[in-house]
Design an enzyme around this catalytic site. Sequence first.
Site, PDB file in Angstrom:
ATOM      1  CB  CYS A 179      -9.106   4.448   0.389  1.00  0.00           C
ATOM      2  SG  CYS A 179      -7.469   5.301   0.925  1.00  0.00           S
ATOM      3  CB  THR A 180      -6.390  -0.248   2.911  1.00  0.00           C
ATOM      4  OG1 THR A 180      -5.756   0.618   2.114  1.00  0.00           O
ATOM      5  CG2 THR A 180      -7.110  -1.449   1.319  1.00  0.00           C
ATOM      6  CG  HIS A 181      -4.997   4.776   4.568  1.00  0.00           C
ATOM      7  ND1 HIS A 181      -4.657   4.335   3.441  1.00  0.00           N
ATOM      8  CD2 HIS A 181      -3.941   5.652   5.366  1.00  0.00           C
ATOM      9  CE1 HIS A 181      -3.154   4.827   3.679  1.00  0.00           C
ATOM     10  NE2 HIS A 181      -3.199   5.419   4.392  1.00  0.00           N
TER      11      HIS A 181
ATOM     12  CB  CYS B 121      -3.276   0.339  -2.048  1.00  0.00           C
ATOM     13  SG  CYS B 121      -3.257   1.952  -2.961  1.00  0.00           S
TER      14      CYS B 121
ATOM     15  CB  THR C  78      -5.733   4.475  -5.099  1.00  0.00           C
ATOM     16  OG1 THR C  78      -5.978   5.528  -4.358  1.00  0.00           O
ATOM     17  CG2 THR C  78      -4.932   5.568  -6.551  1.00  0.00           C
TER      18      THR C  78
ATOM     19  CE1 TYR D  85       1.976   5.522  -3.794  1.00  0.00           C
ATOM     20  CE2 TYR D  85       0.082   3.118  -4.476  1.00  0.00           C
ATOM     21  CZ  TYR D  85       1.558   3.811  -4.039  1.00  0.00           C
ATOM     22  OH  TYR D  85       2.889   2.784  -3.667  1.00  0.00           O
ATOM     23  N   GLY D  86      -3.624   9.030  -3.365  1.00  0.00           N
ATOM     24  CA  GLY D  86      -4.709   9.599  -3.848  1.00  0.00           C
ATOM     25  C   GLY D  86      -5.019  10.300  -5.181  1.00  0.00           C
TER      26      GLY D  86
ATOM     27  CD  GLU E  54       0.635   6.140   5.991  1.00  0.00           C
ATOM     28  OE1 GLU E  54      -0.864   6.173   5.637  1.00  0.00           O
ATOM     29  OE2 GLU E  54       1.934   6.118   5.689  1.00  0.00           O
TER      30      GLU E  54
ATOM     31  CG  ASP F   9      -1.774   1.087   0.950  1.00  0.00           C
ATOM     32  OD1 ASP F   9      -2.682   1.854   0.421  1.00  0.00           O
ATOM     33  OD2 ASP F   9      -2.045   1.947   2.388  1.00  0.00           O
ATOM     34  CB  SER F  10       0.503   4.607  -0.241  1.00  0.00           C
ATOM     35  OG  SER F  10      -0.862   5.140   0.402  1.00  0.00           O
TER      36      SER F  10
HETATM   37  N1  DGL Z   1      -4.715   2.894   0.773  1.00  0.00           N
HETATM   38  C1  DGL Z   1      -5.088   3.195   0.320  1.00  0.00           C
HETATM   39  C2  DGL Z   1      -6.080   2.741  -1.285  1.00  0.00           C
HETATM   40  O1  DGL Z   1      -6.345   2.203  -0.466  1.00  0.00           O
HETATM   41  C3  DGL Z   1      -4.220   4.945  -1.332  1.00  0.00           C
HETATM   42  C4  DGL Z   1      -4.302   6.541   0.215  1.00  0.00           C
HETATM   43  C5  DGL Z   1      -3.621   7.001  -0.268  1.00  0.00           C
HETATM   44  O2  DGL Z   1      -2.356   6.947  -0.437  1.00  0.00           O
HETATM   45  O3  DGL Z   1      -4.051   8.252  -0.892  1.00  0.00           O
HETATM   46  O4  DGL Z   1      -6.533   3.676  -2.321  1.00  0.00           O
END
Ligand code: DGL
Length: 258
Positions: A183-185, A73, A75, A42-43, A151, A10-11
């Site tokens: 998004c996994t966050h 992730c 994205t 990454y978004g 983050e 992931d990012s």
């Molecule tokens: N956790 C990521 C996702 O699922 C990336 C979020 C990011 O880096 O902007 O999209």
Amino acid sequence: MNKGAIGIFDSGIGGLTVFSEIRKKLPNENIIYLGDTKNFPYGNKSKEEIIKFSKENVETLIKKGAKIIVIACGTATSQAIGVLEKEYEIPIIGIIEPTVNYIKTREIKEIGVIATEGTIKNGAWEKQLKNKIDDIKVINKACPMLATIAEEGKAKSEEGKKAIKEYMKPFKKNHTDKIILGCTHYPIYEKLIREELGYDVELINTGITVAEYLEKYLKDNNLENDTPKEKEEIFLTKPEQEFKNIAKNIMKIDIKIQ
Ligand code: DGL
């Protein structure tokens, strides 16, 4: 049977929500996690950049002994999985297909999706949901600030609360009772989302659907490790002081960073 590791990337910290579900479901499996903190977020990046970072991540994980790659992730899944699958022989699993397959097993006619700007613009969730499920209505909402706030370890702060209040508006208005955390966050915000909506809502955590899909995939392809786990390694492309604390205090995940 295969002792190689499950390589997850992931990012940043978001993919740990997938990592922790995989760790629970598949206790024998060796795991290598790569957080591409150097290139976070990454978004808001272009498709070309996401493909470049994703390729670098896959190559690093292969070098470190991965037998399968999990793109933890949304994205990177939405923008790069097709290219990665063509380019590499190693099996690659993203977060969208396992989740859409799960939703298909249910009688769902309307669903919300929250994700990064890049993922929503790309439309991958909506396309795959509509491809597989007749007449499903999809309500999309890009949440550009959420991954960054998480983050930075501020998901539970006033800033996090304010962002959730804003991003939940279309769902609250519509009384949407099923939302994909695309998004996994975002599982970090589960409690705040429930509080903001104030009604019973099902939040679909991709970590759970991915872990289930992965378990079956390993079994069907004779890739399981039937010996006890030997390693669990976490690497970051740029050292982040806060990474471990956020994992421990906010996500309740205990990790050791290499
Ligand atoms: N956790 C990521 C996702 O699922 C990336 C979020 C990011 O880096 O902007 O999209």
